[in-house]
Design a protein around this motif. Structure first.
Motif, PDB file in Angstrom:
ATOM      1  N   TYR A  32       1.169   4.174  -5.086  1.00 15.88           N
ATOM      2  CA  TYR A  32       1.641   5.599  -4.919  1.00 15.88           C
ATOM      3  C   TYR A  32       1.329   6.116  -3.426  1.00 15.88           C
ATOM      4  CZ  TYR A  32       1.622  10.812  -5.468  1.00 15.88           C
ATOM      5  OH  TYR A  32       1.873  11.990  -5.368  1.00 15.88           O
ATOM      6  N   LEU A  33       0.256   5.630  -3.156  1.00 17.77           N
ATOM      7  CA  LEU A  33      -0.335   6.091  -1.748  1.00 17.77           C
ATOM      8  C   LEU A  33       0.544   5.950  -0.610  1.00 17.77           C
ATOM      9  CD1 LEU A  33      -3.156   7.814  -1.173  1.00 17.77           C
ATOM     10  CD2 LEU A  33      -3.995   5.599  -0.408  1.00 17.77           C
ATOM     11  N   ALA A  34       0.935   4.524  -0.596  1.00 18.05           N
ATOM     12  CA  ALA A  34       1.641   4.025   0.453  1.00 18.05           C
ATOM     13  C   ALA A  34       3.126   4.537   0.340  1.00 18.05           C
ATOM     14  CB  ALA A  34       1.781   2.326   0.117  1.00 18.05           C
ATOM     15  N   ARG A  35       3.515   4.817  -0.815  1.00 17.19           N
ATOM     16  CA  ARG A  35       4.812   5.520  -1.084  1.00 17.19           C
ATOM     17  C   ARG A  35       4.676   7.115  -0.552  1.00 17.19           C
ATOM     18  NH1 ARG A  35      10.239   5.136  -1.696  1.00 17.19           N
ATOM     19  NH2 ARG A  35      11.126   7.044  -2.826  1.00 17.19           N
ATOM     20  N   SER A  36       3.774   7.390  -0.552  1.00 14.58           N
ATOM     21  CA  SER A  36       3.482   8.970  -0.233  1.00 14.58           C
ATOM     22  C   SER A  36       3.185   9.114   1.399  1.00 14.58           C
ATOM     23  CB  SER A  36       2.357   9.656  -1.044  1.00 14.58           C
ATOM     24  OG  SER A  36       1.655  10.403  -0.328  1.00 14.58           O
ATOM     25  N   GLY A  37       2.507   8.146   1.785  1.00 14.03           N
ATOM     26  CA  GLY A  37       2.397   8.339   3.260  1.00 14.03           C
ATOM     27  C   GLY A  37       1.261   9.274   3.729  1.00 14.03           C
ATOM     28  N   ARG A  38       0.314   9.811   2.718  1.00 11.41           N
ATOM     29  CA  ARG A  38      -0.424  10.860   3.175  1.00 11.41           C
ATOM     30  C   ARG A  38      -1.750  10.430   2.175  1.00 11.41           C
ATOM     31  NH1 ARG A  38      -0.065  16.329   1.891  1.00 11.41           N
ATOM     32  NH2 ARG A  38       0.870  15.787   0.073  1.00 11.41           N
ATOM     33  N   GLU A  39      -2.690  10.953   2.852  1.00 16.88           N
ATOM     34  CA  GLU A  39      -4.231  10.939   2.094  1.00 16.88           C
ATOM     35  C   GLU A  39      -4.927  12.079   1.889  1.00 16.88           C
ATOM     36  OE1 GLU A  39      -4.128   8.553   5.287  1.00 16.88           O
ATOM     37  OE2 GLU A  39      -2.812   7.508   3.964  1.00 16.88           O
ATOM     38  N   ALA A  40      -4.118  13.268   1.714  1.00 14.92           N
ATOM     39  CA  ALA A  40      -4.788  14.520   1.342  1.00 14.92           C
ATOM     40  C   ALA A  40      -5.263  14.413   0.028  1.00 14.92           C
ATOM     41  CB  ALA A  40      -3.646  15.540   1.439  1.00 14.92           C
ATOM     42  N   MET A  94       7.056   1.716   3.890  1.00 17.42           N
ATOM     43  CA  MET A  94       5.760   1.529   3.242  1.00 17.42           C
ATOM     44  C   MET A  94       5.473   0.130   3.704  1.00 17.42           C
ATOM     45  SD  MET A  94       4.652   1.355  -0.509  1.00 17.42           S
ATOM     46  CE  MET A  94       4.775  -0.264  -1.627  1.00 17.42           C
ATOM     47  N   SER A  95       4.162  -0.402   4.169  1.00 10.23           N
ATOM     48  CA  SER A  95       3.841  -1.935   4.177  1.00 10.23           C
ATOM     49  C   SER A  95       2.581  -2.006   3.471  1.00 10.23           C
ATOM     50  CB  SER A  95       3.776  -2.295   5.540  1.00 10.23           C
ATOM     51  OG  SER A  95       3.049  -1.402   6.380  1.00 10.23           O
ATOM     52  N   LEU A  96       2.600  -2.519   2.137  1.00  6.14           N
ATOM     53  CA  LEU A  96       1.385  -2.561   1.351  1.00  6.14           C
ATOM     54  C   LEU A  96       1.199  -4.146   1.065  1.00  6.14           C
ATOM     55  CD1 LEU A  96      -0.836  -1.711  -0.542  1.00  6.14           C
ATOM     56  CD2 LEU A  96       0.928  -1.311  -2.297  1.00  6.14           C
ATOM     57  N   LEU A  97      -0.095  -4.558   1.561  1.00  2.00           N
ATOM     58  CA  LEU A  97      -0.573  -5.917   1.481  1.00  2.00           C
ATOM     59  C   LEU A  97      -1.676  -6.080   0.426  1.00  2.00           C
ATOM     60  CD1 LEU A  97      -0.718  -8.870   2.958  1.00  2.00           C
ATOM     61  CD2 LEU A  97      -2.445  -7.925   4.273  1.00  2.00           C
ATOM     62  N   VAL A  98      -1.566  -7.198  -0.386  1.00  2.00           N
ATOM     63  CA  VAL A  98      -2.541  -7.568  -1.352  1.00  2.00           C
ATOM     64  C   VAL A  98      -2.900  -8.937  -1.041  1.00  2.00           C
ATOM     65  CG1 VAL A  98      -1.142  -7.923  -2.961  1.00  2.00           C
ATOM     66  CG2 VAL A  98      -3.390  -7.480  -3.681  1.00  2.00           C
ATOM     67  N   VAL A  99      -4.331  -9.014  -1.044  1.00  2.00           N
ATOM     68  CA  VAL A  99      -4.937 -10.368  -1.028  1.00  2.00           C
ATOM     69  C   VAL A  99      -5.621 -10.603  -2.389  1.00  2.00           C
ATOM     70  CG1 VAL A  99      -6.750  -9.768   0.361  1.00  2.00           C
ATOM     71  CG2 VAL A  99      -6.276 -12.312  -0.039  1.00  2.00           C
ATOM     72  N   GLY A 100      -5.745 -11.571  -2.984  1.00  2.00           N
ATOM     73  CA  GLY A 100      -6.175 -11.810  -4.304  1.00  2.00           C
ATOM     74  C   GLY A 100      -6.148 -13.174  -4.979  1.00  2.00           C
ATOM     75  N   SER A 143       0.975  -4.460   8.682  1.00  2.00           N
ATOM     76  CA  SER A 143       0.673  -3.945   7.295  1.00  2.00           C
ATOM     77  C   SER A 143      -0.241  -2.645   7.459  1.00  2.00           C
ATOM     78  CB  SER A 143       0.008  -4.653   6.173  1.00  2.00           C
ATOM     79  OG  SER A 143       0.913  -5.896   5.780  1.00  2.00           O
ATOM     80  N   ARG A 144       0.303  -1.532   6.756  1.00  2.00           N
ATOM     81  CA  ARG A 144      -0.539  -0.371   7.044  1.00  2.00           C
ATOM     82  C   ARG A 144      -1.433   0.101   5.768  1.00  2.00           C
ATOM     83  NH1 ARG A 144      -1.425   2.462  11.280  1.00  2.00           N
ATOM     84  NH2 ARG A 144      -0.334   4.498  10.732  1.00  2.00           N
ATOM     85  N   TYR A 145      -1.141  -0.337   4.692  1.00  2.00           N
ATOM     86  CA  TYR A 145      -2.031  -0.586   3.434  1.00  2.00           C
ATOM     87  C   TYR A 145      -2.384  -1.640   3.175  1.00  2.00           C
ATOM     88  CZ  TYR A 145      -0.047   4.459   3.446  1.00  2.00           C
ATOM     89  OH  TYR A 145       0.329   5.745   3.977  1.00  2.00           O
TER      90      TYR A 145
END
Lengths: 312, 312
Positions: free
Chosen positions: A243-251, A1-7, A115-117
């Motif tokens: 969790y979403l990035a770990r799962s890799g799906r958005e069902a 997973m590649s999860l990016l946060v800006v804040g 980054s994908r997420y």
């Protein structure tokens, strides 16, 4: 997973009915990345001043948070001072010192651009889009906002909303953004602004999720030990996106589990001041509380013969 | 089943942001018995004045509500006048005329004394016990109360609580009764006062149920069409007790379905003024909305391998 946060990364001074803390670690990017770190690595974009304690940098590093995007600048770190009354749902801001956060211009290191997420924390919506402009092909973008931006930068916020998949807001923000008191109608109007989905966070009451005609109502974990609500929303978003990035799906079923996972992380975050509870949290505890929520919310179908022989 | 309710019958004048009505049918016993009537007969104990319209009597009779316990006395019927602001969760009482309800002394017809399920609506706790004294061997007794009795008749209310199986209260009442802001702690303290179970009604946010260590969180149906919240709590209790009496069991899974059923009845009650929506409601609609709530609240277990290979 590649999860990016800006804040934001902040030093918070917090008063609650249960005590107070001065200059403790806070900020949206901090809570988000700590909560998300239970599910894999997180790439962080934020800024701190020269006074930012090295121990906090170590804390994030040790959790697998990539700090290539953490800019350290001349000046002081963003500071927020707030108070919670017995109604712990609402923060009363006593003081905000933007300091180096005041002219934050988020720059993504080259290695972050794939980054994908992406989670756009609560910052100026102009800057949220500036971050999106630097990401090549995001798969799922979520954003947060607040009353200040809804009021003062509405057009810019609407531009951002057209580019995100999901918006996280609380009840009051949803009502303000939609100009509609009923929360169901408000959610529908917000979906009309662009996002595929909206999560309406309701503090101790749980969360409502809307996506098209799909609605999910997640109850909150009933806490006897609510201590400091600071960061609950960002911990929620961190658990959700992690969790979403770990799962890799958005069902739909995945999004529902992501919301409950977010709720679990938020419920832990508020049990102690600052990041103290998340710092000691273990995977087994996340799983255990998730199971408790499953039990807590479970009920069966009505009996097929319930109304047999009754009038009407 | 033999389900008994004691409470008020009123003529309500109601203002909401969506309109107003004058002297419409209301009162705790009315909402309760109408909601419960979908599950079987209901025995009603209440009082009305000479001015009480015959059409309202017919309405209740046609629903299978036993009116042997309805006392008609010289004088005017109880009147309540209230206003709801955009926050439809809280009623602002503009005027209360107790009239014949002011010296109401509930008397049970002989045929009511074998009632097995008893709901003590929101009346003076002295009178609640007076009703209990007249019931031979109740199987399950539930009661409601309000801030006025908690404040002015606390000791009497505590005496009543020692004789009931379940208390229905809202958030604010639970906090006031327990002297504790945290709702989980408040519920535990209330269980210490005597009842086996307590339901904390949270309006549009759902309900929490506590019995011993057993906790159930029921989400509310997210209504786009909330119109008049009057009677929501009594419709909830009516759906709950009606279902329970119909089922004849009090196992934890039955109590959970009873709570969701109560929530369904409440969600319909608030869609129109007065009893208007319950008057046209059909069994299929109750079943349909219950199924919607099942869908709305459903989520699956976490994946067994979710945390595999991750640190911590």
């Amino acid at each position: 997973m590649s999860l990016l946060v800006v804040g934001s990364i902040a030093l918070d001074s917090v008063e609650t009915p249960f005590g107070r803390r001065e200059d403790v670690l806070g900020g949206s990017a901090t809570y988000f990345s700590t909560a998300a770190s239970f599910f894999g690595p997180v790439r962080l974009v934020a800024t701190v001043g020269e006074d930012f304690p090295a121990e906090h940098v170590r804390f994030l590093e040790e959790r697998g948070v990539d700090l290539a995007g953490l800019e350290r600048r001349a000046g002081r770190t963003f500071r927020w001072k707030g108070r919670y009354a017995f109604d712990l749902n609402t923060a009363h801001t006593l003081e905000t010192q933007l300091n180096v956060f005041g002219d934050f211009q988020p720059e993504l290191p080259a290695a972050y651009r794939d980054s994908r997420y992406v989670f756009l924390g609560n910052i100026d919506p102009d800057l949220q889009r500036r971050v999106l402009d630097q990401v090549k092909a995001p798969r799922f973008v979520a954003c947060d906002t607040m009353n200040f931006w809804i009021d003062s930068k509405r057009e810019s916020l609407l531009k951002t909303l057209r580019r995100v998949d999901m918006l996280f807001v609380n009840d009051a923000e949803a009502r303000q953004l939609a100009g509609e008191h009923n929360v169901v109608k408000a959610a529908r109007r917000i979906l009309g602004f662009g996002p595929r989905a909206v999560v309406i966070k309701r503090g101790e009451y749980g969360a409502l999720f809307f996506a098209g005609d799909h609605v999910f109502s997640a109850c909150a974990y009933p806490l006897a030990s609510l201590f400091d609500p600071t960061g609950a929303g960002d911990s929620f978003a961190g658990g959700f996106m992690g969790y979403l990035a770990r799962s890799g799906r958005e069902a739909p079923d995945v999004l529902r589990r992501a919301i409950v996972t977010g709720s679990v992380l938020a419920s832990f975050a508020v049990e102690q001041f600052s990041l103290d509870r998340l710092a000691t949290l273990a995977h087994d505890e996340i799983r255990g509380r998730y199971r408790e929520l499953l039990q807590l919310a479970h009920f069966d179908e009505l009996e097929a013969d319930l109304f047999d022989g009754l009038r009407r």
